[in-house]
Scaffold this active site. Structure first.
Site: not given
Ligand SMILES: NC(=O)c1ccc[n+]([C@@H]2O[C@H](COP(=O)([O-])OP(=O)(O)OC[C@H]3O[C@@H](n4cnc5c(N)ncnc54)[C@H](O)[C@@H]3O)[C@@H](O)[C@H]2O)c1
Ligand SMILES: [Zn+2]
Length: 339
Positions: A228, A113, A135, A218, A256, A177, A236, A243, A239, A232
């Protein structure tokens, strides 16, 4: 620099400091076991610099990329915690991008939990956006983030030194972003992009300011509307179409942030803002999506969880730094495609 995100039942402490990920215990006490969740593409040097700070930390490596946000990997991680006798007082540390943060956060939110959760974001996207706000989620049946919860990390260590090894395309993808945050809430942040988009990299003197301004904006939104309900939704911006573009290209061809950038451009009606955004995104090497199939995108928007019935709330910006929400008929979204 540090600040706190204050929420109803939790708070997140955000530390923004070069080098902070190499001496975590100077900021908080780790009085428990530690599991570091990371992916198999993150440089070993980064993993080593975190692991060496703990005596018996467990390293849980997941495959890089969106596919790691799966139910199978989620349950594997829970099993690892269980097999190693972790209690809810022990720590899950997410070391990686948004994928690792969302996945590890969902594990932490449900294990017994809720156990202790710390984020060390290592992509621009995670440092600017996903590491705060709470999130956390995994994907299921090809639907993004459809199983998840709200769970806030107790500490977020934002260290721009970790970005030195990040691929350029990912680096700019995450910065989208921040451009978004500028558009909807911080005109000065937008100006940084207008004046310096061509010279941004991991060593840029503007990077920490960009990240800090984005996170502070943010925070102000999340603190007012944690779950949200309303305000909030302005986060988006870009987005709804973004999306749809991600789905149109099977979450593969474009990242993204790149889809969101195109979504922001398409939804913007003010010609000056559109021109400024185009200039910024060109300098950031963001690919422009050419004439996407509007009918298919409309179908994706209809299936999006943000659409209710025949209408959808879209975010509009007519003046930089201010956003508003407009409810429109999904079919009327067609006018934004092919512009
Ligand atoms: N929770 C939220 O509020 C929120 C908001 C926006 C996006 N997201 C989520 O985030 C995800 C995308 O995140 P992302 O763009 O960071 O992608 P990711 O986590 O896949 O990272 C991108 C790539 O960079 C590499 N990488 C990471 N750090 C590195 C570093 N320091 N040096 C070299 N390589 C590195 C990773 O191995 C990966 O191949 C999606 O799943 C999306 O849904 C969540
Ligand atoms: Zn986003």
């Amino acid at each position: 620099m540090e600040f706190t995100v204050k929420l109803t039942d939790a708070q997140s402490r955000v530390i923004i400091e070069k080098g902070c990920h190499t001496h975590l215990a100077d900021y908080m006490e780790f009085n428990g076991r530690v599991m570091v969740v990371t992916d198999d593409n993150i440089p070993d040097s980064l993993k080593e610099s975190v692991l060496c700070q703990f005596e018996d930390a467990i390293l849980a490596e997941v495959p890089q990329g969106e596919k790691a946000k799966s139910f199978e990997i989620y349950t594997d991680l829970l099993a690892t915690l269980l097999e190693n006798g972790f209690s809810r007082k022990d720590f899950v540390i997410a070391l990686g991008g948004g994928v690792v943060g969302d996945l590890a956060g969902f594990v932490a939110s449900t294990y017994k939990r809720g156990c202790r959760f710390v984020q060390i974001p290592t992509t621009t996207l995670a440092q600017i956006d996903s590491s705060i706000g709470g999130k956390v989620a995994v994907n299921m049946n090809g639907i993004k983030n459809c199983v998840g919860s709200f769970y806030h990390p107790e500490t977020v260590f934002v260290d721009t030194d970790t970005l030195a090894t990040l691929e350029k395309r990912h680096f700019y993808n995450g910065l989208v972003e921040a451009v978004k945050a500028g558009c909807i809430g911080d005109a000065q942040l937008f100006d940084i992009f207008k004046n310096h988009a061509h010279e941004l990299d991991a060593h840029s003197p503007y990077l920490e300011e960009i990240i800090t301004r984005s996170l502070l904006f943010k925070r102000s939104v999340v603190q007012q509307d944690e779950k949200e309900q309303n305000l909030r939704k302005i986060l988006n911006f870009g987005h709804t179409i973004g999306h749809a573009l991600e789905s149109l290209y099977n979450l593969e061809e474009y990242y993204h942030g790149e889809c969101v950038a195109n979504g922001m451009l398409m939804i913007t009606e003010d010609m000056q803002i559109k021109q400024d955004l185009t200039g910024i995104f060109e300098k950031m090497n963001i690919p422009f999506v050419k004439a996407p199939d509007a009918d298919k995108c409309i179908e994706f928007i209809k299936n999006d969880k943000k659409a209710s019935g025949s209408t959808v709330d879209i975010v509009k910006v007519d003046r930089i730094g201010e956003a508003y929400i407009e409810k429109i008929h999904i079919e009327d979204m067609k006018k934004y495609f092919g512009r």
